[in-house]
Design an enzyme around this catalytic site. Structure first.
Site, PDB file in Angstrom:
ATOM      1  N   HIS A  17       2.700 -23.390 -26.843  1.00  0.00           N
ATOM      2  CA  HIS A  17       2.268 -24.119 -25.635  1.00  0.00           C
ATOM      3  C   HIS A  17       3.285 -23.843 -24.540  1.00  0.00           C
ATOM      4  O   HIS A  17       4.289 -24.547 -24.413  1.00  0.00           O
ATOM      5  CB  HIS A  17       2.151 -25.613 -25.952  1.00  0.00           C
ATOM      6  CG  HIS A  17       1.576 -26.438 -24.846  1.00  0.00           C
ATOM      7  ND1 HIS A  17       0.903 -27.623 -25.051  1.00  0.00           N
ATOM      8  CD2 HIS A  17       1.558 -26.253 -23.497  1.00  0.00           C
ATOM      9  CE1 HIS A  17       0.520 -28.130 -23.898  1.00  0.00           C
ATOM     10  NE2 HIS A  17       0.917 -27.310 -22.927  1.00  0.00           N
ATOM     11  N   HIS A  19       3.148 -22.381 -20.459  1.00  0.00           N
ATOM     12  CA  HIS A  19       2.451 -21.842 -19.281  1.00  0.00           C
ATOM     13  C   HIS A  19       3.411 -20.864 -18.617  1.00  0.00           C
ATOM     14  O   HIS A  19       4.496 -21.275 -18.182  1.00  0.00           O
ATOM     15  CB  HIS A  19       2.095 -22.970 -18.311  1.00  0.00           C
ATOM     16  CG  HIS A  19       1.237 -24.038 -18.930  1.00  0.00           C
ATOM     17  ND1 HIS A  19      -0.133 -24.064 -18.790  1.00  0.00           N
ATOM     18  CD2 HIS A  19       1.554 -25.108 -19.699  1.00  0.00           C
ATOM     19  CE1 HIS A  19      -0.615 -25.113 -19.440  1.00  0.00           C
ATOM     20  NE2 HIS A  19       0.393 -25.758 -20.013  1.00  0.00           N
ATOM     21  N   HIS A 197      -5.999 -28.737 -23.557  1.00  0.00           N
ATOM     22  CA  HIS A 197      -5.140 -29.895 -23.313  1.00  0.00           C
ATOM     23  C   HIS A 197      -6.021 -31.137 -23.433  1.00  0.00           C
ATOM     24  O   HIS A 197      -7.089 -31.215 -22.799  1.00  0.00           O
ATOM     25  CB  HIS A 197      -4.562 -29.856 -21.902  1.00  0.00           C
ATOM     26  CG  HIS A 197      -3.449 -28.887 -21.696  1.00  0.00           C
ATOM     27  ND1 HIS A 197      -3.530 -27.554 -22.014  1.00  0.00           N
ATOM     28  CD2 HIS A 197      -2.193 -29.070 -21.185  1.00  0.00           C
ATOM     29  CE1 HIS A 197      -2.377 -26.963 -21.702  1.00  0.00           C
ATOM     30  NE2 HIS A 197      -1.556 -27.850 -21.197  1.00  0.00           N
ATOM     31  N   GLU A 200      -3.053 -35.951 -23.174  1.00  0.00           N
ATOM     32  CA  GLU A 200      -1.712 -35.920 -22.548  1.00  0.00           C
ATOM     33  C   GLU A 200      -1.624 -37.176 -21.677  1.00  0.00           C
ATOM     34  O   GLU A 200      -0.889 -38.100 -21.987  1.00  0.00           O
ATOM     35  CB  GLU A 200      -1.550 -34.643 -21.716  1.00  0.00           C
ATOM     36  CG  GLU A 200      -0.211 -34.554 -20.988  1.00  0.00           C
ATOM     37  CD  GLU A 200      -0.100 -33.327 -20.066  1.00  0.00           C
ATOM     38  OE1 GLU A 200      -1.135 -32.719 -19.724  1.00  0.00           O
ATOM     39  OE2 GLU A 200       1.046 -32.994 -19.677  1.00  0.00           O
ATOM     40  N   ASP A 278       6.087 -26.264 -22.833  1.00  0.00           N
ATOM     41  CA  ASP A 278       5.094 -26.496 -21.773  1.00  0.00           C
ATOM     42  C   ASP A 278       5.454 -25.716 -20.501  1.00  0.00           C
ATOM     43  O   ASP A 278       4.887 -24.639 -20.263  1.00  0.00           O
ATOM     44  CB  ASP A 278       4.964 -28.003 -21.494  1.00  0.00           C
ATOM     45  CG  ASP A 278       3.620 -28.407 -20.924  1.00  0.00           C
ATOM     46  OD1 ASP A 278       2.751 -27.538 -20.776  1.00  0.00           O
ATOM     47  OD2 ASP A 278       3.443 -29.607 -20.625  1.00  0.00           O
ATOM     48  N   ASP A 279       6.353 -26.262 -19.692  1.00  0.00           N
ATOM     49  CA  ASP A 279       6.758 -25.630 -18.420  1.00  0.00           C
ATOM     50  C   ASP A 279       8.279 -25.737 -18.313  1.00  0.00           C
ATOM     51  O   ASP A 279       8.802 -26.588 -17.578  1.00  0.00           O
ATOM     52  CB  ASP A 279       6.089 -26.363 -17.243  1.00  0.00           C
ATOM     53  CG  ASP A 279       4.576 -26.325 -17.347  1.00  0.00           C
ATOM     54  OD1 ASP A 279       3.988 -25.290 -17.021  1.00  0.00           O
ATOM     55  OD2 ASP A 279       4.000 -27.347 -17.797  1.00  0.00           O
TER      56      ASP A 279
HETATM   57  N1  ADE Z   1      -0.519 -26.886 -16.377  1.00  0.00           N
HETATM   58  C1  ADE Z   1       0.761 -26.574 -16.615  1.00  0.00           C
HETATM   59  N2  ADE Z   1       1.336 -27.517 -17.359  1.00  0.00           N
HETATM   60  C2  ADE Z   1       0.385 -28.463 -17.615  1.00  0.00           C
HETATM   61  C3  ADE Z   1       0.360 -29.684 -18.338  1.00  0.00           C
HETATM   62  N3  ADE Z   1       1.427 -30.166 -18.976  1.00  0.00           N
HETATM   63  N4  ADE Z   1      -0.780 -30.377 -18.366  1.00  0.00           N
HETATM   64  C4  ADE Z   1      -1.852 -29.941 -17.723  1.00  0.00           C
HETATM   65  N5  ADE Z   1      -1.887 -28.790 -17.029  1.00  0.00           N
HETATM   66  C5  ADE Z   1      -0.768 -28.063 -16.980  1.00  0.00           C
HETATM   67 ZN    ZN Z   2       0.519 -27.576 -20.948  1.00  0.00          ZN
END
Ligand code: ADE
Ligand code: ZN
Length: 343
Positions: A17, A19, A197, A200, A278-279
């Protein structure tokens, strides 16, 4: 680094996971803005970092879409992806499944192929340089109409050999998975594997919808499943993998404190939990930082950490033989540390 963090550092692991646009570090954002003549509303790198204070998912998404405006050429996506791979090689990531958001780029006038070509070329070079294997997953932006996701799927069809699957991301509330049922039906018929997703920020019903309407093979996040006991049982019964992102959940205020993160409860109820970043450029840590954070806050044992690493390969879209090879690497590593960790 503490002894137990050494154990995490050396664990072979997969990241499922991630991005790629969320791996855009402020330094690279600035450098690409200069290279491409893009104006950014920040004076310097420190100002970018200072802006990363979020109270909910949408706060982050607003900056994430602004940040990706510096990505214009195939070389930009190549540099971004190779930088991510070189960084996570230090975390002993052996395999990664990378999300990209083509609509975040085609919506700005880029060709569909620009991002895909840059990412896939970097993944090939990264495998040669670092030995990290990878897959690419295309995510649809759920805040946009389903018709636009369908058009994006049509653009992806000629590139099926380079895109293993499709997912669903962006603003969750008000955009249930069912909105994309026809898109996912068509994607599965075309041979794409599916993830989404769900849970969340959105309610447990969205996780049910991802399972039933989209027939996903993994749930991304899924932390709100804890609110629905029947759903917890169903996720365990299906052995449905969940790609959990603890630092993301903390920074987006999905949890108030890492000690309140549901990951340990999810493990205890028999869910197939994985740990991911994630990011990472936005949430203050790459995959090992996420392992460190939950180990410390939730007092995870070596057994649990090794299980999470095994799950990361087991839940991947690798073929069974390659999964088994990587899981054997985890077992050999654990044995080499002299720790007693049951498989
Ligand atoms: N795009 C990038 N990170 C995300 C996240 N945590 N939730 C939804 N969309 C995303
Ligand atoms: Zn994500």
């Amino acid at each position: 680094m503490s002894d137990v963090n050494d154990f995490i550092a050396g664990l072979p692991k997969a990241e499922l996971h991630l991005h790629i646009e969320g791996a855009l570090e402020p330094e690279m954002m600035f450098a690409l803005a200069q290279r491409n003549g893009v104006a950014l509303p920040y004076a310097d790198v420190e100002a970018i970092r200072a802006a990363y204070s979020f109270t909910r998912l949408q706060d982050f998404l607003d900056l994430y879409y602004r940040g990706m405006s510096v990505l214009l050429t195939e070389a930009d996506f190549y540099d971004l992806t190779l930088a991510y791979l070189r960084r996570v090689a230090q975390d002993n990531v052996r395999h990664t499944e990378i999300f990209f958001d083509p609509q975040g780029h085609t919506g700005r006038g880029l060709a569909f192929e620009t991002a895909l070509n840059g990412i896939s070329r970097a993944l090939a070079d990264g495998e040669a340089e670092l030995g990290i294997t990878s897959h690419i997953i295309l995510c649809f932006l759920r805040h946009l109409p389903a018709e636009e996701a369908m058009a994006t799927l049509d653009q992806a069809l000629p590139h099926r050999d380079r895109i293993v699957g499709v997912g669903l991301d962006s603003s969750e509330q008000g955009h249930p998975p069912a909105k994309f049922k026809a898109v996912f039906d068509k994607a599965r018929a075309a041979g794409f594997l599916t993830v989404a997703h769900a849970g969340e920020e959105g309610p447990p019903e969205y996780i049910w919808s991802a399972l039933d309407d989209l027939q996903v093979l993994r749930i991304d996040h899924g932390v709100r499943a804890l609110e629905d006991p029947d759903l917890m049982l169903e996720l365990a019964r299906r052995k449905m993998p969940l790609t959990v992102c603890p630092l993301s959940n903390l920074r987006l205020c999905v949890v108030d404190d890492m000690t309140a993160h549901p990951l340990k409860m999810m493990l205890d109820r028999g869910l197939v939990v994985t740990v991911n970043s994630d990011d990472p450029a936005y949430f203050g840590g790459y995959v090992n930082d996420n392992y460190y954070a939950v180990r410390q806050a939730l007092a995870l044992s070596d057994e649990e950490l090794a299980l999470i690493a095994r799950n990361s390969f087991g839940a991947s879209f690798l073929d069974e033989a390659t999964k088994a090879k990587y899981i054997a690497e985890v077992d050999a590593y654990v044995a080499s540390t002299g720790r007693s960790v049951a498989s």
